[in-house]
Design an enzyme around this catalytic site. Sequence first.
Site, PDB file in Angstrom:
ATOM      1  N   ASN A 209       0.841  -1.196   0.000  1.00  0.00           N
ATOM      2  CA  ASN A 209       0.000   0.000   0.000  1.00  0.00           C
ATOM      3  C   ASN A 209       0.874   1.243   0.000  1.00  0.00           C
ATOM      4  O   ASN A 209       2.101   1.150   0.015  1.00  0.00           O
ATOM      5  CB  ASN A 209      -0.976  -0.018   1.191  1.00  0.00           C
ATOM      6  N   LYS A 342     -14.398   2.219  15.506  1.00  0.00           N
ATOM      7  CA  LYS A 342     -13.139   1.472  15.371  1.00  0.00           C
ATOM      8  C   LYS A 342     -12.409   1.400  16.704  1.00  0.00           C
ATOM      9  O   LYS A 342     -11.845   0.375  17.060  1.00  0.00           O
ATOM     10  CB  LYS A 342     -12.253   2.132  14.302  1.00  0.00           C
TER      11      LYS A 342
END
Length: 408
Positions: A209, A342
């Site tokens: 990434n 989260k």
Amino acid sequence: MELANRHLLLGITGGVAAYKAAELARELQRRGATVQVVMTEAATRFIGPPTFQALTGQPVFTDQWDPRIDNNMAHIELTRRADAILIVPASADFLAKLAHGLADDLLSTLCLARNCPLLVAPAMNREMWAQAPTRRNIAQLQADGVRVLGPGSGDQACGETGMGRMLEPAELAEDIAAHFTAQRLAGRQVLITAGPTFEPIDPVRGITNLSSGKMGFAIARACRQAGATVTLIAGPTALPTPRGVARVDVRTARQMHDAVMLSLADANALADVFISVAAVADWRVANASASKLKKSDDGQPPQLVFAQNPDILATVAARANAPYCVGFAAESEDLERHGQEKRARKGVPLLVANIGHETFGRDDNELLLIDAQGSHRLPRASKTELAARLVQEIAGRLAEPGRSSASR
Ligand code: CTP
């Protein structure tokens, strides 16, 4: 800038490493300091005062009787303005003078008349460094509260190799900046993950990434500057290791997971804080090939099968006696709500959300800190500056009443 508004008196003594003081002068100014140079007569044989005058934009002094200084009170005039005196390089002879309180030239007089910290960067031949008088002088200076930076070991100008080589300007600048940083993480152990991970498809291909590692490395550095002992577990990145930080390089998410667990198992270095900055791949290729995949004659592309990687942060946060855990998140919308979700899902007290998703690879960033009390924003700044602010936030939370008296 970390040395903004600092007035540093840079004292240069006679040694071949004096040329490195020129680079240090620049580096200190780049970090915001004003640098006033004073040289001994011996130093001027190695490098000329005009070099420093040009670099610092300040007159350079070598003589106690310099008529440019009011009332011939150079020792008062020059030291009272200084936040610290740095002796770079510090020769064996000058260290001996300092240890005995001699004041027979401008620089030694300034040192004796100072009312600010004194930092010295010794530079000398390895035999001179090892001799009993030098050992005694260094011990005496340390006992007197003088900070001794280095020396390091390596090739010396005389052709020998060993202890006595002056630290590099960049290393000295880091130590000087740390000297001016509040040591709010002194005695703490911090474990950090940073960078991307790389999941192989075959020996020459993989999935990764856009994480550059810059934010995680900046945080590792800021923790170190604030006095922590730092272990940095880094995915593939070419970034240099911050000074004083122990680095473990890994490639895949599972290697990162194993390195984190190994580090947490080290009874001699029980982590007080875990900061999970890495952009960890959620999946790996379960059917990665041991040999390079070839194009097939029938034009069929390979079929990749994915398996889920372990969630490192959630695993650490769920441990009994877990360190104080800080997660990172890049969310594209409804930052606070998704962030709180989260945070709960990962079981961490503090989640740091990148505001905007263009942060990858950039040198600046904007953060939203989300904890049980709500959220607050750290406005756009360089990653270096944000890292320092985040470290202050974490140190403040660690010091809150209610946290156990043990460090965790
Ligand atoms: N993280 C981790 N291990 C993983 C995935 C993520 O430790 N396998 C950590 C990251 O370092 C970060 C935090 O978890 O601190 C959040 O990462 P993010 O990718 O935003 O979370 P995910 O759990 O992957 O959630 P999402 O579904 O939003 O991608």
